[in-house]
Design a protein around this motif. Structure first.
Motif, PDB file in Angstrom:
ATOM      1  N   MET A 166       0.826  -1.186   0.000  1.00 39.17           N
ATOM      2  CA  MET A 166       0.000   0.000   0.000  1.00 39.17           C
ATOM      3  C   MET A 166       0.872   1.252   0.000  1.00 39.17           C
ATOM      4  SD  MET A 166      -3.454  -0.687   1.473  1.00 39.17           S
ATOM      5  CE  MET A 166      -4.437  -0.198   0.448  1.00 39.17           C
ATOM      6  N   LEU A 167       0.333   2.304  -0.581  1.00 41.69           N
ATOM      7  CA  LEU A 167       1.015   3.583  -0.513  1.00 41.69           C
ATOM      8  C   LEU A 167       0.890   4.095   0.914  1.00 41.69           C
ATOM      9  CD1 LEU A 167      -0.307   5.194  -3.801  1.00 41.69           C
ATOM     10  CD2 LEU A 167       1.920   4.193  -3.398  1.00 41.69           C
ATOM     11  N   GLU A 168       1.964   4.613   1.450  1.00 45.58           N
ATOM     12  CA  GLU A 168       1.939   5.020   2.849  1.00 45.58           C
ATOM     13  C   GLU A 168       1.907   6.529   3.038  1.00 45.58           C
ATOM     14  OE1 GLU A 168       4.835   2.987   5.168  1.00 45.58           O
ATOM     15  OE2 GLU A 168       4.446   1.098   4.158  1.00 45.58           O
ATOM     16  N   VAL A 213      -6.271   3.392  -4.041  1.00 41.69           N
ATOM     17  CA  VAL A 213      -4.965   2.785  -3.792  1.00 41.69           C
ATOM     18  C   VAL A 213      -4.931   1.327  -4.237  1.00 41.69           C
ATOM     19  CG1 VAL A 213      -3.343   2.057  -1.982  1.00 41.69           C
ATOM     20  CG2 VAL A 213      -4.255   4.378  -1.984  1.00 41.69           C
ATOM     21  N   ASP A 214      -5.947   0.548  -3.908  1.00 45.91           N
ATOM     22  CA  ASP A 214      -5.933  -0.868  -4.283  1.00 45.91           C
ATOM     23  C   ASP A 214      -5.871  -1.042  -5.795  1.00 45.91           C
ATOM     24  OD1 ASP A 214      -5.984  -1.619  -1.624  1.00 45.91           O
ATOM     25  OD2 ASP A 214      -8.146  -2.026  -1.612  1.00 45.91           O
ATOM     26  N   ALA A 215      -6.628  -0.242  -6.535  1.00 50.83           N
ATOM     27  CA  ALA A 215      -6.627  -0.340  -8.000  1.00 50.83           C
ATOM     28  C   ALA A 215      -5.273   0.065  -8.576  1.00 50.83           C
ATOM     29  CB  ALA A 215      -7.741   0.513  -8.593  1.00 50.83           C
ATOM     30  N   VAL A 216      -4.688   1.113  -8.040  1.00 50.37           N
ATOM     31  CA  VAL A 216      -3.378   1.557  -8.520  1.00 50.37           C
ATOM     32  C   VAL A 216      -2.318   0.504  -8.225  1.00 50.37           C
ATOM     33  CG1 VAL A 216      -1.545   3.276  -8.207  1.00 50.37           C
ATOM     34  CG2 VAL A 216      -3.928   4.008  -8.433  1.00 50.37           C
ATOM     35  N   MET A 217      -2.361  -0.064  -7.047  1.00 48.56           N
ATOM     36  CA  MET A 217      -1.387  -1.108  -6.713  1.00 48.56           C
ATOM     37  C   MET A 217      -1.578  -2.333  -7.590  1.00 48.56           C
ATOM     38  SD  MET A 217       0.456   0.469  -4.607  1.00 48.56           S
ATOM     39  CE  MET A 217       1.559  -0.835  -4.130  1.00 48.56           C
ATOM     40  N   ALA A 218      -2.819  -2.691  -7.897  1.00 49.13           N
ATOM     41  CA  ALA A 218      -3.082  -3.818  -8.796  1.00 49.13           C
ATOM     42  C   ALA A 218      -2.531  -3.507 -10.186  1.00 49.13           C
ATOM     43  CB  ALA A 218      -4.580  -4.107  -8.857  1.00 49.13           C
ATOM     44  N   TYR A 219      -2.757  -2.284 -10.672  1.00 48.28           N
ATOM     45  CA  TYR A 219      -2.241  -1.909 -11.987  1.00 48.28           C
ATOM     46  C   TYR A 219      -0.711  -1.959 -12.000  1.00 48.28           C
ATOM     47  CZ  TYR A 219      -0.995   0.533 -16.177  1.00 48.28           C
ATOM     48  OH  TYR A 219      -0.412   0.848 -17.380  1.00 48.28           O
ATOM     49  N   ARG A 245      -4.275 -11.754 -15.100  1.00 51.16           N
ATOM     50  CA  ARG A 245      -4.784 -12.728 -14.123  1.00 51.16           C
ATOM     51  C   ARG A 245      -3.626 -13.401 -13.389  1.00 51.16           C
ATOM     52  NH1 ARG A 245      -7.255 -16.578 -17.317  1.00 51.16           N
ATOM     53  NH2 ARG A 245      -5.218 -17.550 -17.410  1.00 51.16           N
ATOM     54  N   ASP A 246      -2.633 -13.849 -14.161  1.00 55.88           N
ATOM     55  CA  ASP A 246      -1.487 -14.517 -13.549  1.00 55.88           C
ATOM     56  C   ASP A 246      -0.666 -13.556 -12.692  1.00 55.88           C
ATOM     57  OD1 ASP A 246      -2.274 -16.873 -14.740  1.00 55.88           O
ATOM     58  OD2 ASP A 246      -0.813 -16.734 -16.378  1.00 55.88           O
ATOM     59  N   GLY A 247      -0.487 -12.331 -13.173  1.00 59.59           N
ATOM     60  CA  GLY A 247       0.272 -11.344 -12.411  1.00 59.59           C
ATOM     61  C   GLY A 247      -0.392 -10.998 -11.092  1.00 59.59           C
ATOM     62  N   LEU A 248      -1.712 -10.837 -11.121  1.00 56.05           N
ATOM     63  CA  LEU A 248      -2.431 -10.554  -9.876  1.00 56.05           C
ATOM     64  C   LEU A 248      -2.327 -11.733  -8.918  1.00 56.05           C
ATOM     65  CD1 LEU A 248      -5.645  -8.788 -11.220  1.00 56.05           C
ATOM     66  CD2 LEU A 248      -3.667  -7.719 -10.119  1.00 56.05           C
ATOM     67  N   LYS A 249      -2.427 -12.936  -9.465  1.00 53.55           N
ATOM     68  CA  LYS A 249      -2.318 -14.126  -8.619  1.00 53.55           C
ATOM     69  C   LYS A 249      -0.941 -14.194  -7.964  1.00 53.55           C
ATOM     70  CE  LYS A 249      -2.953 -19.117  -8.766  1.00 53.55           C
ATOM     71  NZ  LYS A 249      -3.296 -20.275  -9.605  1.00 53.55           N
ATOM     72  N   TRP A 291     -11.681  -5.133 -10.412  1.00 55.50           N
ATOM     73  CA  TRP A 291     -11.506  -5.407 -11.843  1.00 55.50           C
ATOM     74  C   TRP A 291     -12.022  -4.234 -12.677  1.00 55.50           C
ATOM     75  CZ3 TRP A 291      -8.511  -8.005 -14.728  1.00 55.50           C
ATOM     76  CH2 TRP A 291      -8.810  -8.197 -16.073  1.00 55.50           C
ATOM     77  N   SER A 292     -13.161  -3.687 -12.296  1.00 50.56           N
ATOM     78  CA  SER A 292     -13.717  -2.528 -12.996  1.00 50.56           C
ATOM     79  C   SER A 292     -12.778  -1.330 -12.898  1.00 50.56           C
ATOM     80  CB  SER A 292     -15.086  -2.176 -12.410  1.00 50.56           C
ATOM     81  OG  SER A 292     -15.613  -1.039 -13.028  1.00 50.56           O
ATOM     82  N   ASP A 293     -12.241  -1.092 -11.703  1.00 55.66           N
ATOM     83  CA  ASP A 293     -11.295   0.013 -11.517  1.00 55.66           C
ATOM     84  C   ASP A 293     -10.033  -0.202 -12.348  1.00 55.66           C
ATOM     85  OD1 ASP A 293     -13.066   1.175  -9.731  1.00 55.66           O
ATOM     86  OD2 ASP A 293     -11.955   0.539  -7.947  1.00 55.66           O
ATOM     87  N   LEU A 294      -9.558  -1.427 -12.399  1.00 52.51           N
ATOM     88  CA  LEU A 294      -8.369  -1.747 -13.191  1.00 52.51           C
ATOM     89  C   LEU A 294      -8.630  -1.494 -14.668  1.00 52.51           C
ATOM     90  CD1 LEU A 294      -5.485  -2.833 -13.067  1.00 52.51           C
ATOM     91  CD2 LEU A 294      -6.422  -5.136 -13.172  1.00 52.51           C
TER      92      LEU A 294
END
Length: 81
Positions: A1-3, A14-20, A48-52, A63-66
């Motif tokens: 997470m961004l601190e 933050v979660d969407a940005v970190m996933a991206y 999918r593999d990268g997120l896993k 997923w929508s945010d991504l």
């Protein structure tokens, strides 16, 4: 997470940005007939593999945010914004 509070990302994003950031290398790029490269979109199998591998479980909302980030990034990469 961004601190840092001033990191430039609203807390709800933050979660969407970190996933991206975990999958931002998974672009499908094609050569256009007129020469320049064109970003088509993220390779969803790679995403999918990268997120896993990053242990990020994508909810429908994440997923929508991504995908929204993908749309903006694709436009920027293709000089459309």
């Amino acid at each position: 997470m961004l601190e840092r509070e001033d990191a430039g990302v609203w807390p709800e994003n933050v979660d969407a940005v970190m996933a991206y950031l975990a999958v931002c290398t998974q672009w499908r790029i094609v050569a256009r007939a007129d020469g320049p490269m064109h970003a088509v979109g993220l390779d969803y199998a790679g995403v999918r593999d990268g997120l896993k591998l990053a242990r990020i479980k994508p909810s429908p909302a994440l997923w929508s945010d991504l995908q929204m980030i993908e749309i903006g990034a694709r436009a920027a990469m293709n000089g459309e914004s």
